[in-house]
Motif scaffolding. Structure first.
Motif, short mmCIF file in Angstrom:
data_model
loop_
_atom_site.label_atom_id
_atom_site.label_comp_id
_atom_site.label_asym_id
_atom_site.label_seq_id
_atom_site.Cartn_x
_atom_site.Cartn_y
_atom_site.Cartn_z
N ASP A 54 1.65 -9.31 4.11
CA ASP A 54 0.45 -10.11 4.31
C ASP A 54 0.49 -10.93 5.59
O ASP A 54 -0.50 -11.54 5.97
CB ASP A 54 0.25 -11.05 3.12
CG ASP A 54 -0.03 -10.29 1.84
OD1 ASP A 54 -0.63 -9.20 1.91
OD2 ASP A 54 0.39 -10.77 0.77
N PRO A 64 0.85 -1.19 0.00
CA PRO A 64 0.00 0.00 0.00
C PRO A 64 0.89 1.25 0.00
O PRO A 64 2.11 1.15 0.17
CB PRO A 64 -0.78 -0.13 1.31
CG PRO A 64 0.09 -0.97 2.18
CD PRO A 64 0.85 -1.90 1.26
N GLY A 71 -5.37 -1.11 9.21
CA GLY A 71 -4.18 -1.50 8.49
C GLY A 71 -3.07 -1.84 9.46
O GLY A 71 -3.18 -1.64 10.67
N ARG A 72 -1.99 -2.37 8.92
CA ARG A 72 -0.87 -2.80 9.74
C ARG A 72 -0.14 -1.60 10.36
O ARG A 72 0.22 -0.65 9.67
CB ARG A 72 0.11 -3.58 8.91
CG ARG A 72 1.36 -4.00 9.71
CD ARG A 72 2.52 -4.29 8.82
NE ARG A 72 2.20 -5.34 7.90
CZ ARG A 72 2.47 -6.63 8.13
NH1 ARG A 72 3.05 -6.99 9.23
NH2 ARG A 72 2.16 -7.53 7.24
N PRO A 112 -2.44 2.99 12.26
CA PRO A 112 -3.32 3.71 11.33
C PRO A 112 -4.74 3.82 11.89
O PRO A 112 -5.32 2.82 12.31
CB PRO A 112 -3.31 2.85 10.06
CG PRO A 112 -2.09 1.98 10.19
CD PRO A 112 -1.88 1.77 11.64
N LEU A 134 2.20 3.42 6.74
CA LEU A 134 1.11 3.70 5.81
C LEU A 134 0.85 5.19 5.73
O LEU A 134 0.91 5.90 6.74
CB LEU A 134 -0.17 3.00 6.27
CG LEU A 134 -0.20 1.49 6.17
CD1 LEU A 134 -1.49 0.95 6.81
CD2 LEU A 134 -0.10 1.04 4.73
N HIS A 137 -2.28 8.47 12.08
CA HIS A 137 -1.88 7.40 13.00
C HIS A 137 -2.00 7.89 14.44
O HIS A 137 -1.68 9.05 14.73
CB HIS A 137 -0.41 7.02 12.78
CG HIS A 137 -0.12 6.46 11.43
ND1 HIS A 137 0.03 5.11 11.21
CD2 HIS A 137 0.05 7.05 10.23
CE1 HIS A 137 0.28 4.91 9.93
NE2 HIS A 137 0.30 6.09 9.32
#
Length: 143
Positions: free
Chosen positions: A104, A28, A57-58, A53, A82, A86
């Motif tokens: 992933d 991303p 998301g991670r 985030p 990302l 945050h």
């Protein structure tokens, strides 16, 4: 080897190279994030930061060095965080979870903060990461 054979061999080679180099997961949008963590103007070593985030998301992780500097990591092989807003979580004395190599792979972030006697917090507690380079400095302040 005639012209048609060379053309077919070249096309097959190009297709194979494209397939081999293009197989990884697509990342991303990520911005590079570096900075400094201080308290009373002095660098703080061993602070684990999480860039979480707000839209999901991670999270990305970072740990300050002896000069209070950090560089955020999205995965073990990818610098940054990302793009977007945050919230910041932190822990003193190192990271709480290892950084996965694949975007992933499952990542379990920490949620605990050190007991600072209720007198200290980190500012800013929310940041926005943009595409490109981001220098974001943090300060522990009386709370």
């Amino acid at each position: 080897m005639n012209g048609l054979s060379r053309l077919l061999t070249g096309t097959a080679t190009l297709a194979a190279l494209t397939f081999i180099t293009g197989c990884g997961p697509e990342l991303p949008p990520i911005g590079e994030v570096t900075g400094l963590v201080t308290q009373d103007g002095k660098p703080v070593e061993g602070v684990a930061l999480e860039f979480v985030p707000t839209e999901g998301g991670r999270p990305s992780m970072a740990v300050t060095d002896s000069e209070g500097r950090y560089s955020a990591m999205f995965t073990a092989d990818t610098d940054g965080a990302l793009v977007g807003k945050h919230s910041i979580r932190y822990e003193i004395n190192g990271p709480a979870a290892p950084m996965p190599a694949s975007p992933d792979a499952e990542f379990i972030p920490t949620s605990k903060k050190p007991d600072m006697g209720g007198k200290t917090k980190i500012e800013p507690s929310e940041v926005e990461v943009v595409d490109g380079s981001n220098e974001i400095n943090f300060e522990f302040v009386a709370g």
